[in-house]
Design an enzyme around this catalytic site. Structure first.
Site, PDB file in Angstrom:
ATOM      1  N   CYS A 134       0.849  -1.174   0.000  1.00 60.12           N
ATOM      2  CA  CYS A 134       0.000   0.000   0.000  1.00 60.12           C
ATOM      3  C   CYS A 134       0.880   1.216   0.000  1.00 60.12           C
ATOM      4  O   CYS A 134       1.759   1.333   0.845  1.00 60.12           O
ATOM      5  CB  CYS A 134      -0.905  -0.005   1.219  1.00 60.12           C
ATOM      6  SG  CYS A 134      -1.852   1.502   1.432  1.00 60.12           S
ATOM      7  N   GLY A 135       0.655   2.129  -0.925  1.00 57.40           N
ATOM      8  CA  GLY A 135       1.511   3.296  -1.025  1.00 57.40           C
ATOM      9  C   GLY A 135       1.001   4.501  -0.285  1.00 57.40           C
ATOM     10  O   GLY A 135       1.660   5.526  -0.250  1.00 57.40           O
TER      11      GLY A 135
END
Length: 305
Positions: A128-129
């Site tokens: 997840c960025g």
């Protein structure tokens, strides 16, 4: 050879961890190839919850491959703007339990106070960025503008892509992981990191690069995924001037790369590529290093994977 309706008489083996590496486990599988059906054992990519805890406070839980976790912690902390420099992070205990893996991380109190304002416990699916971010404005924070860097030749890019295909032992074993590689300006891969999540693989690569004390402006990154907004953001945040992906970019990734002066390349394959932003950093081949067009690894440095 078995008939269509027949299977091997042996019972499927019990699932046991693969002792060769932490990133893979063995699992029983019933495999069919044409008319042949066999019970055998397959190598499967490991995917476990990895909890990142800063100064005793949980921040995010990522689904990741349990390899190179110190690199992951450093790269994630830098690419997410939690710390600005490697010396602001201390990786403490890495504890493994039946539920997953916990990383105890220490950061300066000023960083911890800022983190508390954006903290939210999230479970990321294979990376997840934008973890711990609660507003659109925070997600779309402007990245640092990258400084100018020497151009990369097309042959160096293609050399790095060839080497990356050959330097993915976990994917060769399981067929289920992404990779991110760091190459010098001649296209020699210095580091490769693998993970089930493309964001995680890039974070691990950033951590390895920074831990080694290398200047991001002296090379470029290649990844085995699409070039999403998060991937472009992480590259820009880490100071990487050129990111080449084997698949397509997204529109938001192109916009971010343009504003950050990041050279963003998509569809990077043997037979071509597409440069979406700041094409001046990729130039046609010249006399500088003819080895960049040669097959094979020549005197390439070993990747620390």
């Amino acid at each position: 050879m078995s008939s269509d309706n027949a299977v091997a008489s042996a019972s499927p083996p019990s699932a046991t961890p693969d002792p060769a590496r932490a990133g893979a486990v063995s699992r029983p599988v019933r495999r069919r190839r044409g008319a042949r059906v066999d019970d055998t054992v397959d190598a499967i990519a490991a995917e476990v919850p990895v909890a990142l805890i800063y100064n005793g406070t949980p921040f995010a839980v990522m689904m990741a491959t349990p390899e190179d976790l110190a690199d992951f912690a450093l790269g994630f902390s830098l690419s997410e703007g939690i710390v600005a420099h490697a010396d602001e992070l201390q990786v403490g205990e890495i504890a493994t339990s039946l539920e997953g893996i916990t990383l105890q991380l220490a950061i300066p109190e000023t960083r911890a106070a800022a983190l508390e304002q954006r903290r939210r416990n999230l479970q990321g699916r294979s990376g997840c960025g934008v973890c711990g971010t609660e507003s659109i404005e925070a997600v779309l924070r402007p990245p640092p503008r990258l400084r100018d860097s020497a151009p990369i030749r097309v042959g160096a890019l293609h050399r790095a892509l060839r080497e990356l295909r050959e330097r993915q032992p976990l994917n060769a074993l399981t067929g289920a992981t992404h990779a991110a590689g760091w190459a010098d300006r001649d296209g020699r891969l210095l580091f490769v990191r693998e993970d089930v999540g493309r964001h995680n693989a890039l974070d691990k690569l950033i951590g390895a690069l920074v831990a080694a004390g290398l200047d991001p402006l002296q090379g470029f990154a290649v990844v085995t995924s699409r070039a999403s907004f998060e991937m472009a953001m992480k590259a820009a945040q880490a100071g990487i001037p050129l990111l080449a992906a084997i698949s397509a970019p997204t529109a938001l990734a192109i916009a971010l790369a343009d504003s950050a002066h990041l050279t963003l390349i998509g569809f990077a394959r043997d037979d071509g590529h597409a440069v979406y932003t700041h094409a001046r950093r990729l130039i046609e081949n010249g006399p500088r290093d003819p080895r960049a067009d040669e097959d094979g690894d020549d005197d390439a440095m070993e990747a620390n994977s």
